[in-house]
Design a protein around this motif. Structure first.
Motif, mmCIF file in Angstrom:
data_model
loop_
_atom_site.group_PDB
_atom_site.id
_atom_site.type_symbol
_atom_site.label_atom_id
_atom_site.label_comp_id
_atom_site.label_asym_id
_atom_site.label_seq_id
_atom_site.Cartn_x
_atom_site.Cartn_y
_atom_site.Cartn_z
ATOM 1 N N TYR A 1 0.833 -1.209 0.000
ATOM 2 C CA TYR A 1 0.000 0.000 0.000
ATOM 3 C C TYR A 1 0.868 1.259 0.000
ATOM 4 O O TYR A 1 0.635 2.189 -0.799
ATOM 5 C CB TYR A 1 -0.932 -0.033 1.215
ATOM 6 C CG TYR A 1 -1.346 1.313 1.755
ATOM 7 C CD1 TYR A 1 -2.183 2.162 1.037
ATOM 8 C CD2 TYR A 1 -0.884 1.744 3.002
ATOM 9 C CE1 TYR A 1 -2.557 3.404 1.539
ATOM 10 C CE2 TYR A 1 -1.253 2.967 3.513
ATOM 11 C CZ TYR A 1 -2.087 3.794 2.772
ATOM 12 O OH TYR A 1 -2.447 5.021 3.271
ATOM 13 N N ASN B 1 2.713 1.879 -3.387
ATOM 14 C CA ASN B 1 1.805 2.426 -4.401
ATOM 15 C C ASN B 1 1.433 3.866 -4.101
ATOM 16 O O ASN B 1 1.270 4.678 -5.030
ATOM 17 C CB ASN B 1 0.545 1.561 -4.493
ATOM 18 C CG ASN B 1 0.749 0.321 -5.332
ATOM 19 O OD1 ASN B 1 0.720 0.378 -6.560
ATOM 20 N ND2 ASN B 1 1.002 -0.802 -4.682
ATOM 21 N N LEU B 2 1.319 4.206 -2.814
ATOM 22 C CA LEU B 2 1.013 5.578 -2.422
ATOM 23 C C LEU B 2 2.153 6.510 -2.822
ATOM 24 O O LEU B 2 1.932 7.577 -3.414
ATOM 25 C CB LEU B 2 0.778 5.639 -0.906
ATOM 26 C CG LEU B 2 0.129 6.905 -0.337
ATOM 27 C CD1 LEU B 2 -1.235 7.148 -0.967
ATOM 28 C CD2 LEU B 2 0.001 6.786 1.177
ATOM 29 N N ALA C 1 -3.589 2.171 -4.275
ATOM 30 C CA ALA C 1 -3.241 2.350 -2.862
ATOM 31 C C ALA C 1 -4.508 2.375 -2.007
ATOM 32 O O ALA C 1 -4.554 1.763 -0.931
ATOM 33 C CB ALA C 1 -2.442 3.636 -2.673
#
Length: 350
Positions: free
Chosen positions: A197, A200-201, A209
């Motif tokens: 997560y 991807n953020l 995300a």
């Protein structure tokens, strides 16, 4: 079971262990700087730090300075060294390999801290030591770009997972609780999703995300429901779940700062009460052997989840939600610290 004697904290073996921890940043610097032969220099430093692990163990046995605190900080120092190497070698090491090893190391470290108030030390097993040796060899192979380093890393991952389950079985026997149960497996899966997560953020894949974040939140509810349905509510499970919530929220705020979504001011505002709450919960647990839980605490976590989503989607009222959540966090922090101080006074009185 071995009691922890803090007076032994500065024995010669433990000083060597402390030195190993202090020199980890030096190793990282040589991994990152662009100078001739940097890989060879980094490899040499890594070998020296790894050998210091064998040295402090040999001295401890030879001079009969095996201590409770040494049995804790020695494996933690190993985990810090291995984790630092994996984090700064991502790119040369596949992400999923690094995530599996690091999450396993974090989970085991949490278990060690969980047993501190019970004055129980679970020393490294032979399988754990073999795991560490294989990890060291694999990381050296990656640093030096050895052709078959991928296969060595794969072997390290497999041994790491096996030794993790072996450790959990031992912990379950000592705790008198079934550590390997459905709720804790779900929580572990939540923990594994957090690095994906965050990556991807940071890479601005906001939609993916948010999907991963939603899955982590949903699984938080699922592990609680499964614990109640299967009657597998444990003290460790509560601590593990709270730890995962904290990692999710803290890492989100840090990621938002790194990508310019939040000012550093918000990080400071968030960290102060969070640290106070963590310390108070540790104090509570050490005194009463219970993991505190309250409706207000769950509400704060819920508000933090909403704040993360609001910031991620650039919601028009995200600033208001952050202010609202921060105020509640400080109120909860003050109440938690006050509660732990009352418990401390009652215990001292008795």
């Amino acid at each position: 079971m071995i009691s922890i004697r803090m007076k032994d904290a500065f024995s010669t073996p433990n000083l060597i262990t402390y030195s190993r921890i202090l020199f980890i940043p030096v190793f990282v610097v040589f991994l990152l700087i662009d100078i001739p032969y940097r890989n060879y220099i980094a490899a040499i430093i890594f070998i020296i730090l790894s050998l210091s692990d064998a040295l402090d163990g040999y001295i401890a046995r030879k001079t009969r300075q095996i201590t409770g605190i040494g049995k804790i900080i020695d494996p933690i120092a190993d985990k810090l060294l291995i984790s630092a190497a994996l984090i700064f070698l991502i790119g040369r090491i596949q992400l999923w390999m690094a995530v599996v090893i690091i999450v396993r190391e974090i989970a085991i470290t949490v278990l060690r801290l969980f047993f501190l108030p019970k004055k129980v030390i679970i020393s490294a097993s032979y399988l754990g030591k073999i795991k560490t040796i294989i990890q060291i060899i694999a990381i050296l192979a990656v640093i030096l770009n050895v052709p078959f380093n991928w296969w060595l890393m794969l072997i390290a991952v497999i041994i790491t997972v096996i030794s993790g389950f072996d450790y959990l079985l031992k912990v379950g026997k000592l705790a008198g609780e079934n550590i390997i149960n459905i709720p804790n497996i779900i929580t572990t899966f939540r923990l594994l999703l957090i690095p994906l997560y965050i990556i991807n953020l940071i890479q601005s894949n906001i939609n993916l995300a948010l999907v991963l974040f939603a899955v982590v939140i949903l699984l938080d509810k699922v592990d609680g429901i499964s614990a109640r349905i299967t009657k597998q509510i444990t003290k460790f499970g509560r601590l593990y779940d709270a730890f995962t919530d904290s990692i999710l929220i803290i890492s989100s705020y840090i990621a938002f700062y790194l990508i310019g979504f939040l000012e550093f001011f918000w990080i400071l505002l968030f960290i102060v009460p969070t640290l106070a709450i963590i310390i108070s919960k540790i104090t509570y647990y050490m005194k009463l052997r219970e993991v505190p839980s309250s409706a207000l605490g769950k509400t704060i976590v819920g508000i933090a989840y909403v704040a993360v989503i609001a910031v991620a989607i650039d919601f028009i009222y995200s600033l208001h939600i952050l202010i609202f959540g921060t105020i509640f966090l400080y109120i909860y922090g003050i109440m938690d610290v006050h509660k732990s101080q009352k418990i401390k006074k009652i215990k001292n009185h008795h």
